[in-house]
Design a protein around this motif. Structure first.
Motif, PDB file in Angstrom:
ATOM      1  N   UNK A  10      10.013  71.091  28.349  1.00 36.15           N
ATOM      2  CA  UNK A  10       8.775  71.286  28.673  1.00 36.15           C
ATOM      3  C   UNK A  10       8.442  72.678  29.475  1.00 36.15           C
ATOM      4  N   UNK A  11       7.171  72.939  29.235  1.00 33.61           N
ATOM      5  CA  UNK A  11       6.492  74.263  29.667  1.00 33.61           C
ATOM      6  C   UNK A  11       6.380  73.799  31.243  1.00 33.61           C
ATOM      7  N   UNK A  12       5.927  74.891  32.043  1.00 36.92           N
ATOM      8  CA  UNK A  12       5.462  74.523  33.332  1.00 36.92           C
ATOM      9  C   UNK A  12       4.172  73.933  33.196  1.00 36.92           C
ATOM     10  N   UNK A  13       3.392  74.217  32.245  1.00 37.69           N
ATOM     11  CA  UNK A  13       2.104  73.753  32.090  1.00 37.69           C
ATOM     12  C   UNK A  13       1.989  72.193  31.709  1.00 37.69           C
ATOM     13  N   UNK A  14       2.814  71.928  30.696  1.00 36.14           N
ATOM     14  CA  UNK A  14       3.283  70.461  30.210  1.00 36.14           C
ATOM     15  C   UNK A  14       3.776  69.613  31.673  1.00 36.14           C
ATOM     16  N   UNK A  15       4.772  70.269  32.334  1.00 35.82           N
ATOM     17  CA  UNK A  15       5.197  69.557  33.519  1.00 35.82           C
ATOM     18  C   UNK A  15       3.965  69.125  34.451  1.00 35.82           C
ATOM     19  N   UNK A  16       3.042  70.040  34.619  1.00 34.53           N
ATOM     20  CA  UNK A  16       2.182  69.930  35.652  1.00 34.53           C
ATOM     21  C   UNK A  16       1.292  68.920  34.866  1.00 34.53           C
ATOM     22  N   UNK A  17       0.873  68.790  33.789  1.00 31.71           N
ATOM     23  CA  UNK A  17       0.168  67.874  33.317  1.00 31.71           C
ATOM     24  C   UNK A  17       0.681  66.437  33.548  1.00 31.71           C
ATOM     25  N   UNK A  18       2.005  66.065  33.460  1.00 34.38           N
ATOM     26  CA  UNK A  18       2.597  64.930  33.745  1.00 34.38           C
ATOM     27  C   UNK A  18       2.394  64.610  35.510  1.00 34.38           C
ATOM     28  N   UNK A  19       2.607  65.621  35.894  1.00 36.67           N
ATOM     29  CA  UNK A  19       2.438  65.334  37.655  1.00 36.67           C
ATOM     30  C   UNK A  19       0.888  64.917  38.000  1.00 36.67           C
ATOM     31  N   UNK A  20      -0.116  65.861  37.004  1.00 41.40           N
ATOM     32  CA  UNK A  20      -1.328  65.515  37.311  1.00 41.40           C
ATOM     33  C   UNK A  20      -1.927  64.269  36.965  1.00 41.40           C
ATOM     34  N   UNK A  21      -1.218  63.739  35.810  1.00 38.58           N
ATOM     35  CA  UNK A  21      -1.711  62.396  35.473  1.00 38.58           C
ATOM     36  C   UNK A  21      -0.773  61.248  35.426  1.00 38.58           C
ATOM     37  N   UNK A  22       0.011  61.232  36.424  1.00 42.00           N
ATOM     38  CA  UNK A  22       1.164  60.139  36.735  1.00 42.00           C
ATOM     39  C   UNK A  22       0.452  59.008  37.004  1.00 42.00           C
ATOM     40  N   UNK A  23      -0.551  59.082  37.907  1.00 44.25           N
ATOM     41  CA  UNK A  23      -1.441  57.865  38.226  1.00 44.25           C
ATOM     42  C   UNK A  23      -2.116  56.978  37.298  1.00 44.25           C
ATOM     43  N   UNK A  24      -2.663  57.895  36.259  1.00 44.89           N
ATOM     44  CA  UNK A  24      -3.412  57.403  35.068  1.00 44.89           C
ATOM     45  C   UNK A  24      -2.291  56.592  34.287  1.00 44.89           C
ATOM     46  N   UNK A  25      -1.195  57.023  34.175  1.00 43.85           N
ATOM     47  CA  UNK A  25       0.036  56.474  33.198  1.00 43.85           C
ATOM     48  C   UNK A  25       0.421  55.085  34.116  1.00 43.85           C
ATOM     49  N   UNK A  26       0.175  55.066  35.287  1.00 41.39           N
ATOM     50  CA  UNK A  26       0.853  53.672  36.080  1.00 41.39           C
ATOM     51  C   UNK A  26      -0.441  52.635  35.647  1.00 41.39           C
ATOM     52  N   UNK A  27      -1.700  53.098  35.457  1.00 41.02           N
ATOM     53  CA  UNK A  27      -2.563  51.965  35.463  1.00 41.02           C
ATOM     54  C   UNK A  27      -2.703  51.693  33.868  1.00 41.02           C
ATOM     55  N   UNK A  28      -2.624  52.761  33.182  1.00 40.68           N
ATOM     56  CA  UNK A  28      -2.798  52.403  31.487  1.00 40.68           C
ATOM     57  C   UNK A  28      -1.477  51.974  30.902  1.00 40.68           C
ATOM     58  N   UNK A  29      -0.202  52.214  31.502  1.00 39.89           N
ATOM     59  CA  UNK A  29       0.862  51.711  30.966  1.00 39.89           C
ATOM     60  C   UNK A  29       1.942  51.207  32.004  1.00 39.89           C
TER      61      UNK A  29
END
Length: 142
Positions: A10-29
């Motif tokens: 993963x690129x730095x940008x993609x790793x940051x996307x995961x970091x920014x969206x982990x809470x959404x993933x915890x709710x949706x999945x």
């Protein structure tokens, strides 16, 4: 090894996307999040990394299954793993043995860090398989 994949794939940008969206993933999945959190705790990694590594197979591989009959009339269901970094993947691929009440119910090839099954084989029963092939440029889903 999962740490290697996290930083090399993963690129730095993609790793940051995961970091920014982990809470959404915890709710949706929530089931996947719970599994990834347990894996992260066990391995001493951040849950963001285990989610990212878990999705590598969704983003980078195009595997198919092969079903064949043996000379003894048995059925074999195997995976054709089209991974780019085969030296690394050889160390991560293993066979899941699914047991219920002390009895082996099924077998499934898997990848360390992956939540789920690509292929499953129930003795004297059936097989399941998730298969993907890259489409030609401009092709749409059927």
């Amino acid at each position: 090894m999962l740490e290697y994949w996290w930083h090399s794939f993963y690129t730095d940008e993609t790793r940051q996307w995961f970091t920014d969206n982990i809470e959404v993933l915890s709710v949706t999945q929530p089931d996947a999040y719970e599994a990834m959190e347990a894996l992260a705790d066990f391995l001493g990694l951040d849950v963001v990394q285990t989610f990212g590594v878990n999705l590598i197979t969704e983003l980078s591989t195009y595997c198919t299954s092969i079903v064949a009959q043996t000379a003894e009339d048995g059925i074999v269901h195997v995976r054709n793993l089209d991974f780019h970094d085969t030296d690394v993947m050889k160390t991560l691929v293993y066979e899941q043995v699914l047991v219920k009440d002390g009895v082996v119910k099924a077998h499934s090839p898997s990848i360390a860090g992956f939540y789920g099954a690509f292929t499953g084989n129930v003795s004297d029963g059936y097989s399941i398989s998730y298969n993907v092939r890259e489409r030609a440029a401009g092709a749409t889903h059927e």
